[in-house]
Design an enzyme around this catalytic site. Sequence first.
Site, PDB file in Angstrom:
ATOM      1  N   GLU A   1       0.868  11.244   1.888  1.00  0.00           N
ATOM      2  CA  GLU A   1       1.084  11.015   0.460  1.00  0.00           C
ATOM      3  C   GLU A   1       2.025  12.076  -0.108  1.00  0.00           C
ATOM      4  O   GLU A   1       1.866  13.265   0.185  1.00  0.00           O
ATOM      5  CB  GLU A   1      -0.248  11.072  -0.297  1.00  0.00           C
ATOM      6  CG  GLU A   1      -1.201   9.957   0.082  1.00  0.00           C
ATOM      7  CD  GLU A   1      -2.475   9.951  -0.767  1.00  0.00           C
ATOM      8  OE1 GLU A   1      -2.528  10.648  -1.799  1.00  0.00           O
ATOM      9  OE2 GLU A   1      -3.419   9.241  -0.360  1.00  0.00           O
TER      10      GLU A   1
ATOM     11  N   ASP B   1      -7.428   6.867   4.820  1.00  0.00           N
ATOM     12  CA  ASP B   1      -8.468   7.844   4.459  1.00  0.00           C
ATOM     13  C   ASP B   1      -9.367   7.269   3.361  1.00  0.00           C
ATOM     14  O   ASP B   1     -10.355   7.886   2.968  1.00  0.00           O
ATOM     15  CB  ASP B   1      -7.874   9.205   4.076  1.00  0.00           C
ATOM     16  CG  ASP B   1      -6.928   9.142   2.900  1.00  0.00           C
ATOM     17  OD1 ASP B   1      -6.685   8.033   2.382  1.00  0.00           O
ATOM     18  OD2 ASP B   1      -6.428  10.215   2.479  1.00  0.00           O
ATOM     19  N   SER B   2      -9.054   6.044   2.906  1.00  0.00           N
ATOM     20  CA  SER B   2      -9.975   5.308   2.034  1.00  0.00           C
ATOM     21  C   SER B   2     -11.334   5.160   2.704  1.00  0.00           C
ATOM     22  O   SER B   2     -12.325   4.844   2.040  1.00  0.00           O
ATOM     23  CB  SER B   2      -9.402   3.926   1.693  1.00  0.00           C
ATOM     24  OG  SER B   2      -9.009   3.253   2.878  1.00  0.00           O
TER      25      SER B   2
ATOM     26  N   LYS C   1       0.874   8.315   8.153  1.00  0.00           N
ATOM     27  CA  LYS C   1       1.277   8.163   6.742  1.00  0.00           C
ATOM     28  C   LYS C   1       0.819   9.403   5.989  1.00  0.00           C
ATOM     29  O   LYS C   1      -0.278   9.908   6.233  1.00  0.00           O
ATOM     30  CB  LYS C   1       0.629   6.903   6.161  1.00  0.00           C
ATOM     31  CG  LYS C   1       0.846   6.727   4.650  1.00  0.00           C
ATOM     32  CD  LYS C   1       0.500   5.331   4.186  1.00  0.00           C
ATOM     33  CE  LYS C   1      -0.974   5.085   3.958  1.00  0.00           C
ATOM     34  NZ  LYS C   1      -1.612   5.939   2.939  1.00  0.00           N
TER      35      LYS C   1
ATOM     36  N   ASP D   1      -3.660   7.588   8.538  1.00  0.00           N
ATOM     37  CA  ASP D   1      -3.408   8.530   7.444  1.00  0.00           C
ATOM     38  C   ASP D   1      -3.617   9.968   7.886  1.00  0.00           C
ATOM     39  O   ASP D   1      -4.602  10.275   8.585  1.00  0.00           O
ATOM     40  CB  ASP D   1      -4.415   8.264   6.302  1.00  0.00           C
ATOM     41  CG  ASP D   1      -3.855   7.324   5.259  1.00  0.00           C
ATOM     42  OD1 ASP D   1      -2.636   7.074   5.244  1.00  0.00           O
ATOM     43  OD2 ASP D   1      -4.661   6.833   4.437  1.00  0.00           O
TER      44      ASP D   1
ATOM     45  N   GLU E   1       1.902   2.426  -4.075  1.00  0.00           N
ATOM     46  CA  GLU E   1       0.576   2.056  -4.596  1.00  0.00           C
ATOM     47  C   GLU E   1       0.537   2.177  -6.117  1.00  0.00           C
ATOM     48  O   GLU E   1       1.004   3.183  -6.689  1.00  0.00           O
ATOM     49  CB  GLU E   1      -0.494   2.978  -3.988  1.00  0.00           C
ATOM     50  CG  GLU E   1      -1.896   2.699  -4.536  1.00  0.00           C
ATOM     51  CD  GLU E   1      -3.013   3.387  -3.754  1.00  0.00           C
ATOM     52  OE1 GLU E   1      -2.725   4.111  -2.776  1.00  0.00           O
ATOM     53  OE2 GLU E   1      -4.183   3.186  -4.139  1.00  0.00           O
TER      54      GLU E   1
END
Length: 276
Positions: free
Chosen positions: A121, A49-50, A119, A89, A188
């Site tokens: 978070e 999602d960057s 993925k 993501d 991270e």
Amino acid sequence: MSGAPRGLTVPALRTRKGAGPPIVAVTAYDAFHGQLLAEAGVDIALVGDSLGMVVQGQETTLPVTLDEMVYHTRMVGRGAAGRTFLLADLPFGSYQISPEEAVRSALRLVKEGGAQAVKLEGGEDYLRHVEALVSSMVPVVGHLGLLPQRVHAMGGYRVAGRTPQEGDRILREAQSLVAAGIFALVLEGVPRELAARITREIPVPVVGIGAGPDTDGQVLVIHDLLGWTPEERRPRFARGFADGRGEALRALGAYSRAVKDRQFPSEEESFHRHAP
Ligand code: KIV
């Protein structure tokens, strides 16, 4: 992506824990990136999602929608054509509310986007979400340490786990996520020592970013590693392995001069009414 994957699979990735070469992961946002990564033999294409920041020009990853993630995942998958593991993501707002919402969102990434795994978070707050995903046959990668989707709660992007208490908490969360069913973990922005400890203590591969050299693999944002990110905006941990931006600027300058000087297109680059 169609048919069985020809690249890495979840079981193959699991076996890379403590054995074989470190896992190589790179973010990818379109078919061109997918193709490049597959050709270069990269193990994992992460549709991160960057993309909100490096593709869409947003300040954070928060505005990225599930529809956008599905769209970019499908493009990357088309380019990679099953030759690189495709990880996507779950964007902010697509899984927080409930395990059911997480499953619904993840199924879209798998069915419509072609993702092989998703993925998300976070740790303790999302154990039921991970369990629900795994029961729904969606392989899950965890993400701990600096969590970009928590930028407001954290008050910025800061290295996580610097105190012993914080480090212990992140380790406990990693262990809980493993018990919930993740098959790999992205770590991270944590101190090298903590990343090494977590890598030693959990039985699934740990892929680091800004987490030092002792993890089971590394991931970088493609714009950083190819040198497309302006140097002053590239994080300290992200080595530029090429001067992509410099090369692009030189090429654009050369093209502009050639157009203005009427040096482009040449005779050979022009068509005529009658083919010779
Ligand atoms: O969104 C992303 O690109 C990521 C990496 C930074 C790990 O999650």
